[in-house]
Motif scaffolding. Structure first.
Motif, PDB file in Angstrom:
ATOM      1  N   ARG A 171      23.779 -10.536  -9.080  1.00  0.00           N
ATOM      2  CA  ARG A 171      25.049 -11.254  -9.170  1.00  0.00           C
ATOM      3  C   ARG A 171      25.706 -11.372  -7.800  1.00  0.00           C
ATOM      4  O   ARG A 171      25.646 -10.452  -6.987  1.00  0.00           O
ATOM      5  CB  ARG A 171      26.000 -10.535 -10.125  1.00  0.00           C
ATOM      6  N   LEU A 172      26.345 -12.517  -7.596  1.00  0.00           N
ATOM      7  CA  LEU A 172      27.090 -12.763  -6.371  1.00  0.00           C
ATOM      8  C   LEU A 172      28.548 -12.972  -6.765  1.00  0.00           C
ATOM      9  O   LEU A 172      28.866 -13.870  -7.540  1.00  0.00           O
ATOM     10  CB  LEU A 172      26.540 -14.010  -5.665  1.00  0.00           C
ATOM     11  N   SER A 173      29.435 -12.138  -6.267  1.00  0.00           N
ATOM     12  CA  SER A 173      30.845 -12.255  -6.630  1.00  0.00           C
ATOM     13  C   SER A 173      31.442 -13.519  -6.028  1.00  0.00           C
ATOM     14  O   SER A 173      30.918 -14.077  -5.052  1.00  0.00           O
ATOM     15  CB  SER A 173      31.625 -11.034  -6.133  1.00  0.00           C
ATOM     16  N   ALA A 174      32.548 -13.946  -6.604  1.00  0.00           N
ATOM     17  CA  ALA A 174      33.223 -15.143  -6.089  1.00  0.00           C
ATOM     18  C   ALA A 174      33.637 -14.944  -4.639  1.00  0.00           C
ATOM     19  O   ALA A 174      33.520 -15.865  -3.815  1.00  0.00           O
ATOM     20  CB  ALA A 174      34.429 -15.472  -6.963  1.00  0.00           C
ATOM     21  N   ALA A 175      34.125 -13.747  -4.310  1.00  0.00           N
ATOM     22  CA  ALA A 175      34.546 -13.480  -2.936  1.00  0.00           C
ATOM     23  C   ALA A 175      33.366 -13.562  -1.969  1.00  0.00           C
ATOM     24  O   ALA A 175      33.470 -14.159  -0.885  1.00  0.00           O
ATOM     25  CB  ALA A 175      35.209 -12.107  -2.849  1.00  0.00           C
ATOM     26  N   ASP A 176      32.224 -12.984  -2.360  1.00  0.00           N
ATOM     27  CA  ASP A 176      31.038 -13.058  -1.504  1.00  0.00           C
ATOM     28  C   ASP A 176      30.522 -14.485  -1.411  1.00  0.00           C
ATOM     29  O   ASP A 176      30.057 -14.918  -0.346  1.00  0.00           O
ATOM     30  CB  ASP A 176      29.945 -12.135  -2.035  1.00  0.00           C
ATOM     31  N   ALA A 177      30.588 -15.218  -2.523  1.00  0.00           N
ATOM     32  CA  ALA A 177      30.144 -16.617  -2.510  1.00  0.00           C
ATOM     33  C   ALA A 177      31.009 -17.452  -1.579  1.00  0.00           C
ATOM     34  O   ALA A 177      30.510 -18.333  -0.877  1.00  0.00           O
ATOM     35  CB  ALA A 177      30.187 -17.188  -3.923  1.00  0.00           C
ATOM     36  N   ARG A 178      32.296 -17.146  -1.546  1.00  0.00           N
ATOM     37  CA  ARG A 178      33.175 -17.881  -0.631  1.00  0.00           C
ATOM     38  C   ARG A 178      32.838 -17.548   0.819  1.00  0.00           C
ATOM     39  O   ARG A 178      32.808 -18.426   1.683  1.00  0.00           O
ATOM     40  CB  ARG A 178      34.638 -17.541  -0.912  1.00  0.00           C
ATOM     41  N   GLN A 179      32.561 -16.270   1.081  1.00  0.00           N
ATOM     42  CA  GLN A 179      32.217 -15.868   2.440  1.00  0.00           C
ATOM     43  C   GLN A 179      30.933 -16.551   2.914  1.00  0.00           C
ATOM     44  O   GLN A 179      30.785 -16.868   4.091  1.00  0.00           O
ATOM     45  CB  GLN A 179      32.063 -14.349   2.500  1.00  0.00           C
ATOM     46  N   LEU A 180      30.021 -16.816   1.978  1.00  0.00           N
ATOM     47  CA  LEU A 180      28.756 -17.472   2.304  1.00  0.00           C
ATOM     48  C   LEU A 180      28.863 -19.003   2.321  1.00  0.00           C
ATOM     49  O   LEU A 180      27.881 -19.679   2.627  1.00  0.00           O
ATOM     50  CB  LEU A 180      27.686 -17.053   1.303  1.00  0.00           C
ATOM     51  N   GLY A 181      30.024 -19.534   1.983  1.00  0.00           N
ATOM     52  CA  GLY A 181      30.214 -20.975   2.000  1.00  0.00           C
ATOM     53  C   GLY A 181      29.819 -21.668   0.721  1.00  0.00           C
ATOM     54  O   GLY A 181      29.736 -22.899   0.682  1.00  0.00           O
ATOM     55  N   LEU A 182      29.592 -20.900  -0.367  1.00  0.00           N
ATOM     56  CA  LEU A 182      29.197 -21.481  -1.649  1.00  0.00           C
ATOM     57  C   LEU A 182      30.396 -21.749  -2.556  1.00  0.00           C
ATOM     58  O   LEU A 182      30.252 -22.405  -3.593  1.00  0.00           O
ATOM     59  CB  LEU A 182      28.208 -20.558  -2.366  1.00  0.00           C
ATOM     60  N   VAL A 183      31.549 -21.217  -2.192  1.00  0.00           N
ATOM     61  CA  VAL A 183      32.804 -21.456  -2.892  1.00  0.00           C
ATOM     62  C   VAL A 183      33.824 -21.882  -1.857  1.00  0.00           C
ATOM     63  O   VAL A 183      33.899 -21.292  -0.771  1.00  0.00           O
ATOM     64  CB  VAL A 183      33.281 -20.182  -3.632  1.00  0.00           C
ATOM     65  N   THR A 184      34.600 -22.913  -2.174  1.00  0.00           N
ATOM     66  CA  THR A 184      35.584 -23.411  -1.212  1.00  0.00           C
ATOM     67  C   THR A 184      36.964 -22.801  -1.401  1.00  0.00           C
ATOM     68  O   THR A 184      37.698 -22.613  -0.438  1.00  0.00           O
ATOM     69  CB  THR A 184      35.692 -24.940  -1.298  1.00  0.00           C
ATOM     70  N   ASP A 185      37.338 -22.494  -2.662  1.00  0.00           N
ATOM     71  CA  ASP A 185      38.665 -21.957  -2.956  1.00  0.00           C
ATOM     72  C   ASP A 185      38.553 -20.861  -4.008  1.00  0.00           C
ATOM     73  O   ASP A 185      37.786 -20.989  -4.969  1.00  0.00           O
ATOM     74  CB  ASP A 185      39.600 -23.043  -3.508  1.00  0.00           C
ATOM     75  N   LEU A 186      39.339 -19.798  -3.838  1.00  0.00           N
ATOM     76  CA  LEU A 186      39.479 -18.773  -4.859  1.00  0.00           C
ATOM     77  C   LEU A 186      40.799 -18.979  -5.596  1.00  0.00           C
ATOM     78  O   LEU A 186      41.798 -19.394  -4.999  1.00  0.00           O
ATOM     79  CB  LEU A 186      39.448 -17.382  -4.240  1.00  0.00           C
ATOM     80  N   ALA A 187      40.785 -18.683  -6.897  1.00  0.00           N
ATOM     81  CA  ALA A 187      41.982 -18.839  -7.721  1.00  0.00           C
ATOM     82  C   ALA A 187      42.182 -17.575  -8.545  1.00  0.00           C
ATOM     83  O   ALA A 187      41.242 -16.801  -8.764  1.00  0.00           O
ATOM     84  CB  ALA A 187      41.843 -20.046  -8.644  1.00  0.00           C
ATOM     85  N   ASP A 188      43.402 -17.358  -8.994  1.00  0.00           N
ATOM     86  CA  ASP A 188      43.656 -16.235  -9.889  1.00  0.00           C
ATOM     87  C   ASP A 188      42.876 -16.442 -11.185  1.00  0.00           C
ATOM     88  O   ASP A 188      42.691 -17.581 -11.634  1.00  0.00           O
ATOM     89  CB  ASP A 188      45.146 -16.119 -10.211  1.00  0.00           C
ATOM     90  N   PRO A 189      42.420 -15.367 -11.818  1.00  0.00           N
ATOM     91  CA  PRO A 189      41.707 -15.498 -13.093  1.00  0.00           C
ATOM     92  C   PRO A 189      42.510 -16.308 -14.103  1.00  0.00           C
ATOM     93  O   PRO A 189      43.712 -16.102 -14.269  1.00  0.00           O
ATOM     94  CB  PRO A 189      41.540 -14.040 -13.547  1.00  0.00           C
ATOM     95  N   GLY A 190      41.838 -17.256 -14.740  1.00  0.00           N
ATOM     96  CA  GLY A 190      42.479 -18.110 -15.724  1.00  0.00           C
ATOM     97  C   GLY A 190      43.126 -19.355 -15.160  1.00  0.00           C
ATOM     98  O   GLY A 190      43.606 -20.206 -15.919  1.00  0.00           O
ATOM     99  N   SER A 191      43.139 -19.500 -13.835  1.00  0.00           N
ATOM    100  CA  SER A 191      43.837 -20.646 -13.230  1.00  0.00           C
ATOM    101  C   SER A 191      42.913 -21.562 -12.438  1.00  0.00           C
ATOM    102  O   SER A 191      43.389 -22.430 -11.703  1.00  0.00           O
ATOM    103  CB  SER A 191      44.961 -20.150 -12.313  1.00  0.00           C
ATOM    104  N   ALA A 192      41.595 -21.394 -12.565  1.00  0.00           N
ATOM    105  CA  ALA A 192      40.667 -22.191 -11.758  1.00  0.00           C
ATOM    106  C   ALA A 192      40.805 -23.684 -12.045  1.00  0.00           C
ATOM    107  O   ALA A 192      40.767 -24.507 -11.127  1.00  0.00           O
ATOM    108  CB  ALA A 192      39.228 -21.738 -11.988  1.00  0.00           C
TER     109      ALA A 192
END
Length: 254
Positions: A171-192
């Motif tokens: 598994r790759l966490s959202a935070a790690d995915a963002r650091q790797l450039g696979l996620v552009t924005d993080l959101a609070d749970p339930g608000s994506a």
């Protein structure tokens, strides 16, 4: 398909939020696992919202997608390539998604797994809830990555990081995915979804012609290599499915 898996409603829901189209994968009881028909309905929905200012793709029930449906399997139709019929269909719909002339944004709650991760990465931008995760557990299920995921992760991360994700299925966490450039924005749970809609509205303020032409430039940079990769992916997926069925004496699906 068992009665428990039967579904009379649409597999993809569409909602208009002030010109921002939200397309919702709608099999929450199955964590929005993708059947052949899911891709057909997604293709139709993309055509129907072609006039939207931006498009958000999300999953019902607080989960983006568990990937290819384990029960319906990848086989569809007849002929030599039938064992990977859904893979071929998905390739076409993902190409359609990448060619859309307006911004497309994946809104990931819960997780994007396997082919669901391929769907998210085919969007222009990826918003993920901070507690979401990504994974590609293909090898553990005796099949191979599809939807262009092996190509995309290798292009983005390099061979060794991609190999670690694809061979180990970790598994790759959202935070790690963002650091790797696979996620552009993080959101609070339930608000994506809300975050993605707001992002879509922000992007829609730009000149639509400039948006479309910029997307064409981005698309052209990867189109040739991805188009060359797809036939190999389809052939390997077919062989893997046939091997899996032969070794178990029955069809085994991801």
């Amino acid at each position: 398909m068992s009665a428990a898996d039967d579904q009379s409603g649409p597999l993809v829901l569409s909602e208009d939020r002030d010109g921002i189209a939200v397309l919702l994968l709608n099999r929450p009881a199955q964590r929005n696992a993708l059947r052949f028909e899911s891709w057909t309905e997604l293709a139709a929905a993309l055509r129907e919202v072609s006039g939207a200012r931006a498009i958000v793709i999300a999953g019902a029930g607080g989960f983006f997608s568990a990937g290819g449906d384990l029960k319906s399997g990848p086989a569809h139709g007849s002929g030599a390539m039938a064992p990977a019929g859904r893979v071929q269909h998905a390739q076409g719909v993902l190409a359609q998604l990448r060619a859309v002339g307006v911004p497309t944004i994946a809104a990931v709650e819960g997780a994007a797994v396997g082919l669901g991760w391929s769907l998210a990465l085919s969007c222009d931008l990826v918003v993920a809830a901070s507690d979401a995760f990504f994974s590609a557990p293909f090898v553990a299920r005796a099949v191979v990555p599809d939807g262009g995921l092996a190509w995309r992760l290798t292009q983005q991360l390099g061979r060794h990081r991609a190999a670690s994700l694809l061979l180990r299925g970790s598994r790759l966490s959202a935070a790690d995915a963002r650091q790797l450039g696979l996620v552009t924005d993080l959101a609070d749970p339930g608000s994506a979804v809300d975050h993605a809609v707001a992002l879509g509205a922000e992007l829609a303020e730009a000149d639509p012609g400039a948006i479309e032409l910029t997307k064409r430039l981005i698309h052209s940079a990867e189109a040739a290599e991805l188009a060359a990769f797809h036939p190999l992916e389809l052939a390997v997926a077919t062989v893997a499915q046939q091997r899996s069925a032969a070794s178990s004496g029955r069809e085994t699906f991801r």
